[in-house]
Design an enzyme around this catalytic site. Sequence first.
Site: not given
Length: 353
Positions: A77, A95
Amino acid sequence: MTELHVWLRHEVRSTERRTPIVPSDARRLVAVGVALTVEDSPQRIFPIEEYEEAGCRIAPAGSWVSAPRDAVVIGLKEVPDEPAELTHHHISFGHAYKRQPGAEALLRRFAAGGGALFDLEYLVDEHGRRLAAFGFWAGYLAAALAVLQHRGRLVTPLTPTSKQELDAVLQPAPEDEEFTALVIGALGRSGRGARAAFRTAGVEPTCWDLEETRDLDRPALLGHDVMVNAVLATTPVPPFLRDQDLDDPTRRLRTLCDVTVDVGSPLNVLPVYDRTTEWNEPVRRLRKEPPLDLIAIDNLPSLLPRESSTDFSASLLPQILDFGTGGAWGRSLDRFHQACRELGIEQREFRRD
């Protein structure tokens, strides 16, 4: 050939228990000459001692910022907000390519430091199929949480568990009422996982994929009690749910779980909510009457950290052994450069020294 040095970083998110490289695969990497440094991480599902026994070098959490320039930093992440300039090659889920909040800032950090992002979401074969993914387990957990919420058996805050323990509570009880479920994106990895969990719970879901969403039957969608969205859009498509749909007086839909969690992206197929839900408060009520509950957690597989990490690591291992700037890694790197160009970001040349 220069020795490959992989640096497995600690995850800063407190609810992130997964790892992209499990100890058994770390041992395989070390055995073939890969230098593998592993940061200490008390929340990682696998203890640091197992990595040490596998022959890995051990480093303090967060020390990747001062790692040798040629070390390839790997995580899952988000990276911490500091340092402002990212000088290494990073492998992770960034992302950052669909105009998500914070995407431009992250790409500018790489550009300023001369580093680069090899986004795992874009590590694909020549046909565009992802080579390592957590999708099955994301879908499995999405459906499992939706079932438990709908049956009134979801215990919060959420805590990591095992598939055996989860399946035990998923089994239908005699007093459970029957309900209908819909999986959109049913043929993909996440969709297959969602279908498997529903069946464990004694529910045979309706399965939609590309054919059914080209000309969306909204009344049919709203006529299901539970819905799991497993569609990751790469081009703009009409949203599956709109605000006016939530206010439709004929709506039967009561529980919605979004695997994709594309909040803030113009490609979001569920633009009916503006923030994710978390482990401590996994459910958000979108409508009071009739009720509609939303689950939108962006690291669902971390709730089954051992199983999901083991599967992901097995898929990623052969790719790490083939690390470079060609093939799948080259395609991932090209996507990073393309994203920077789209934002007009000038990039510094990467230096190993």
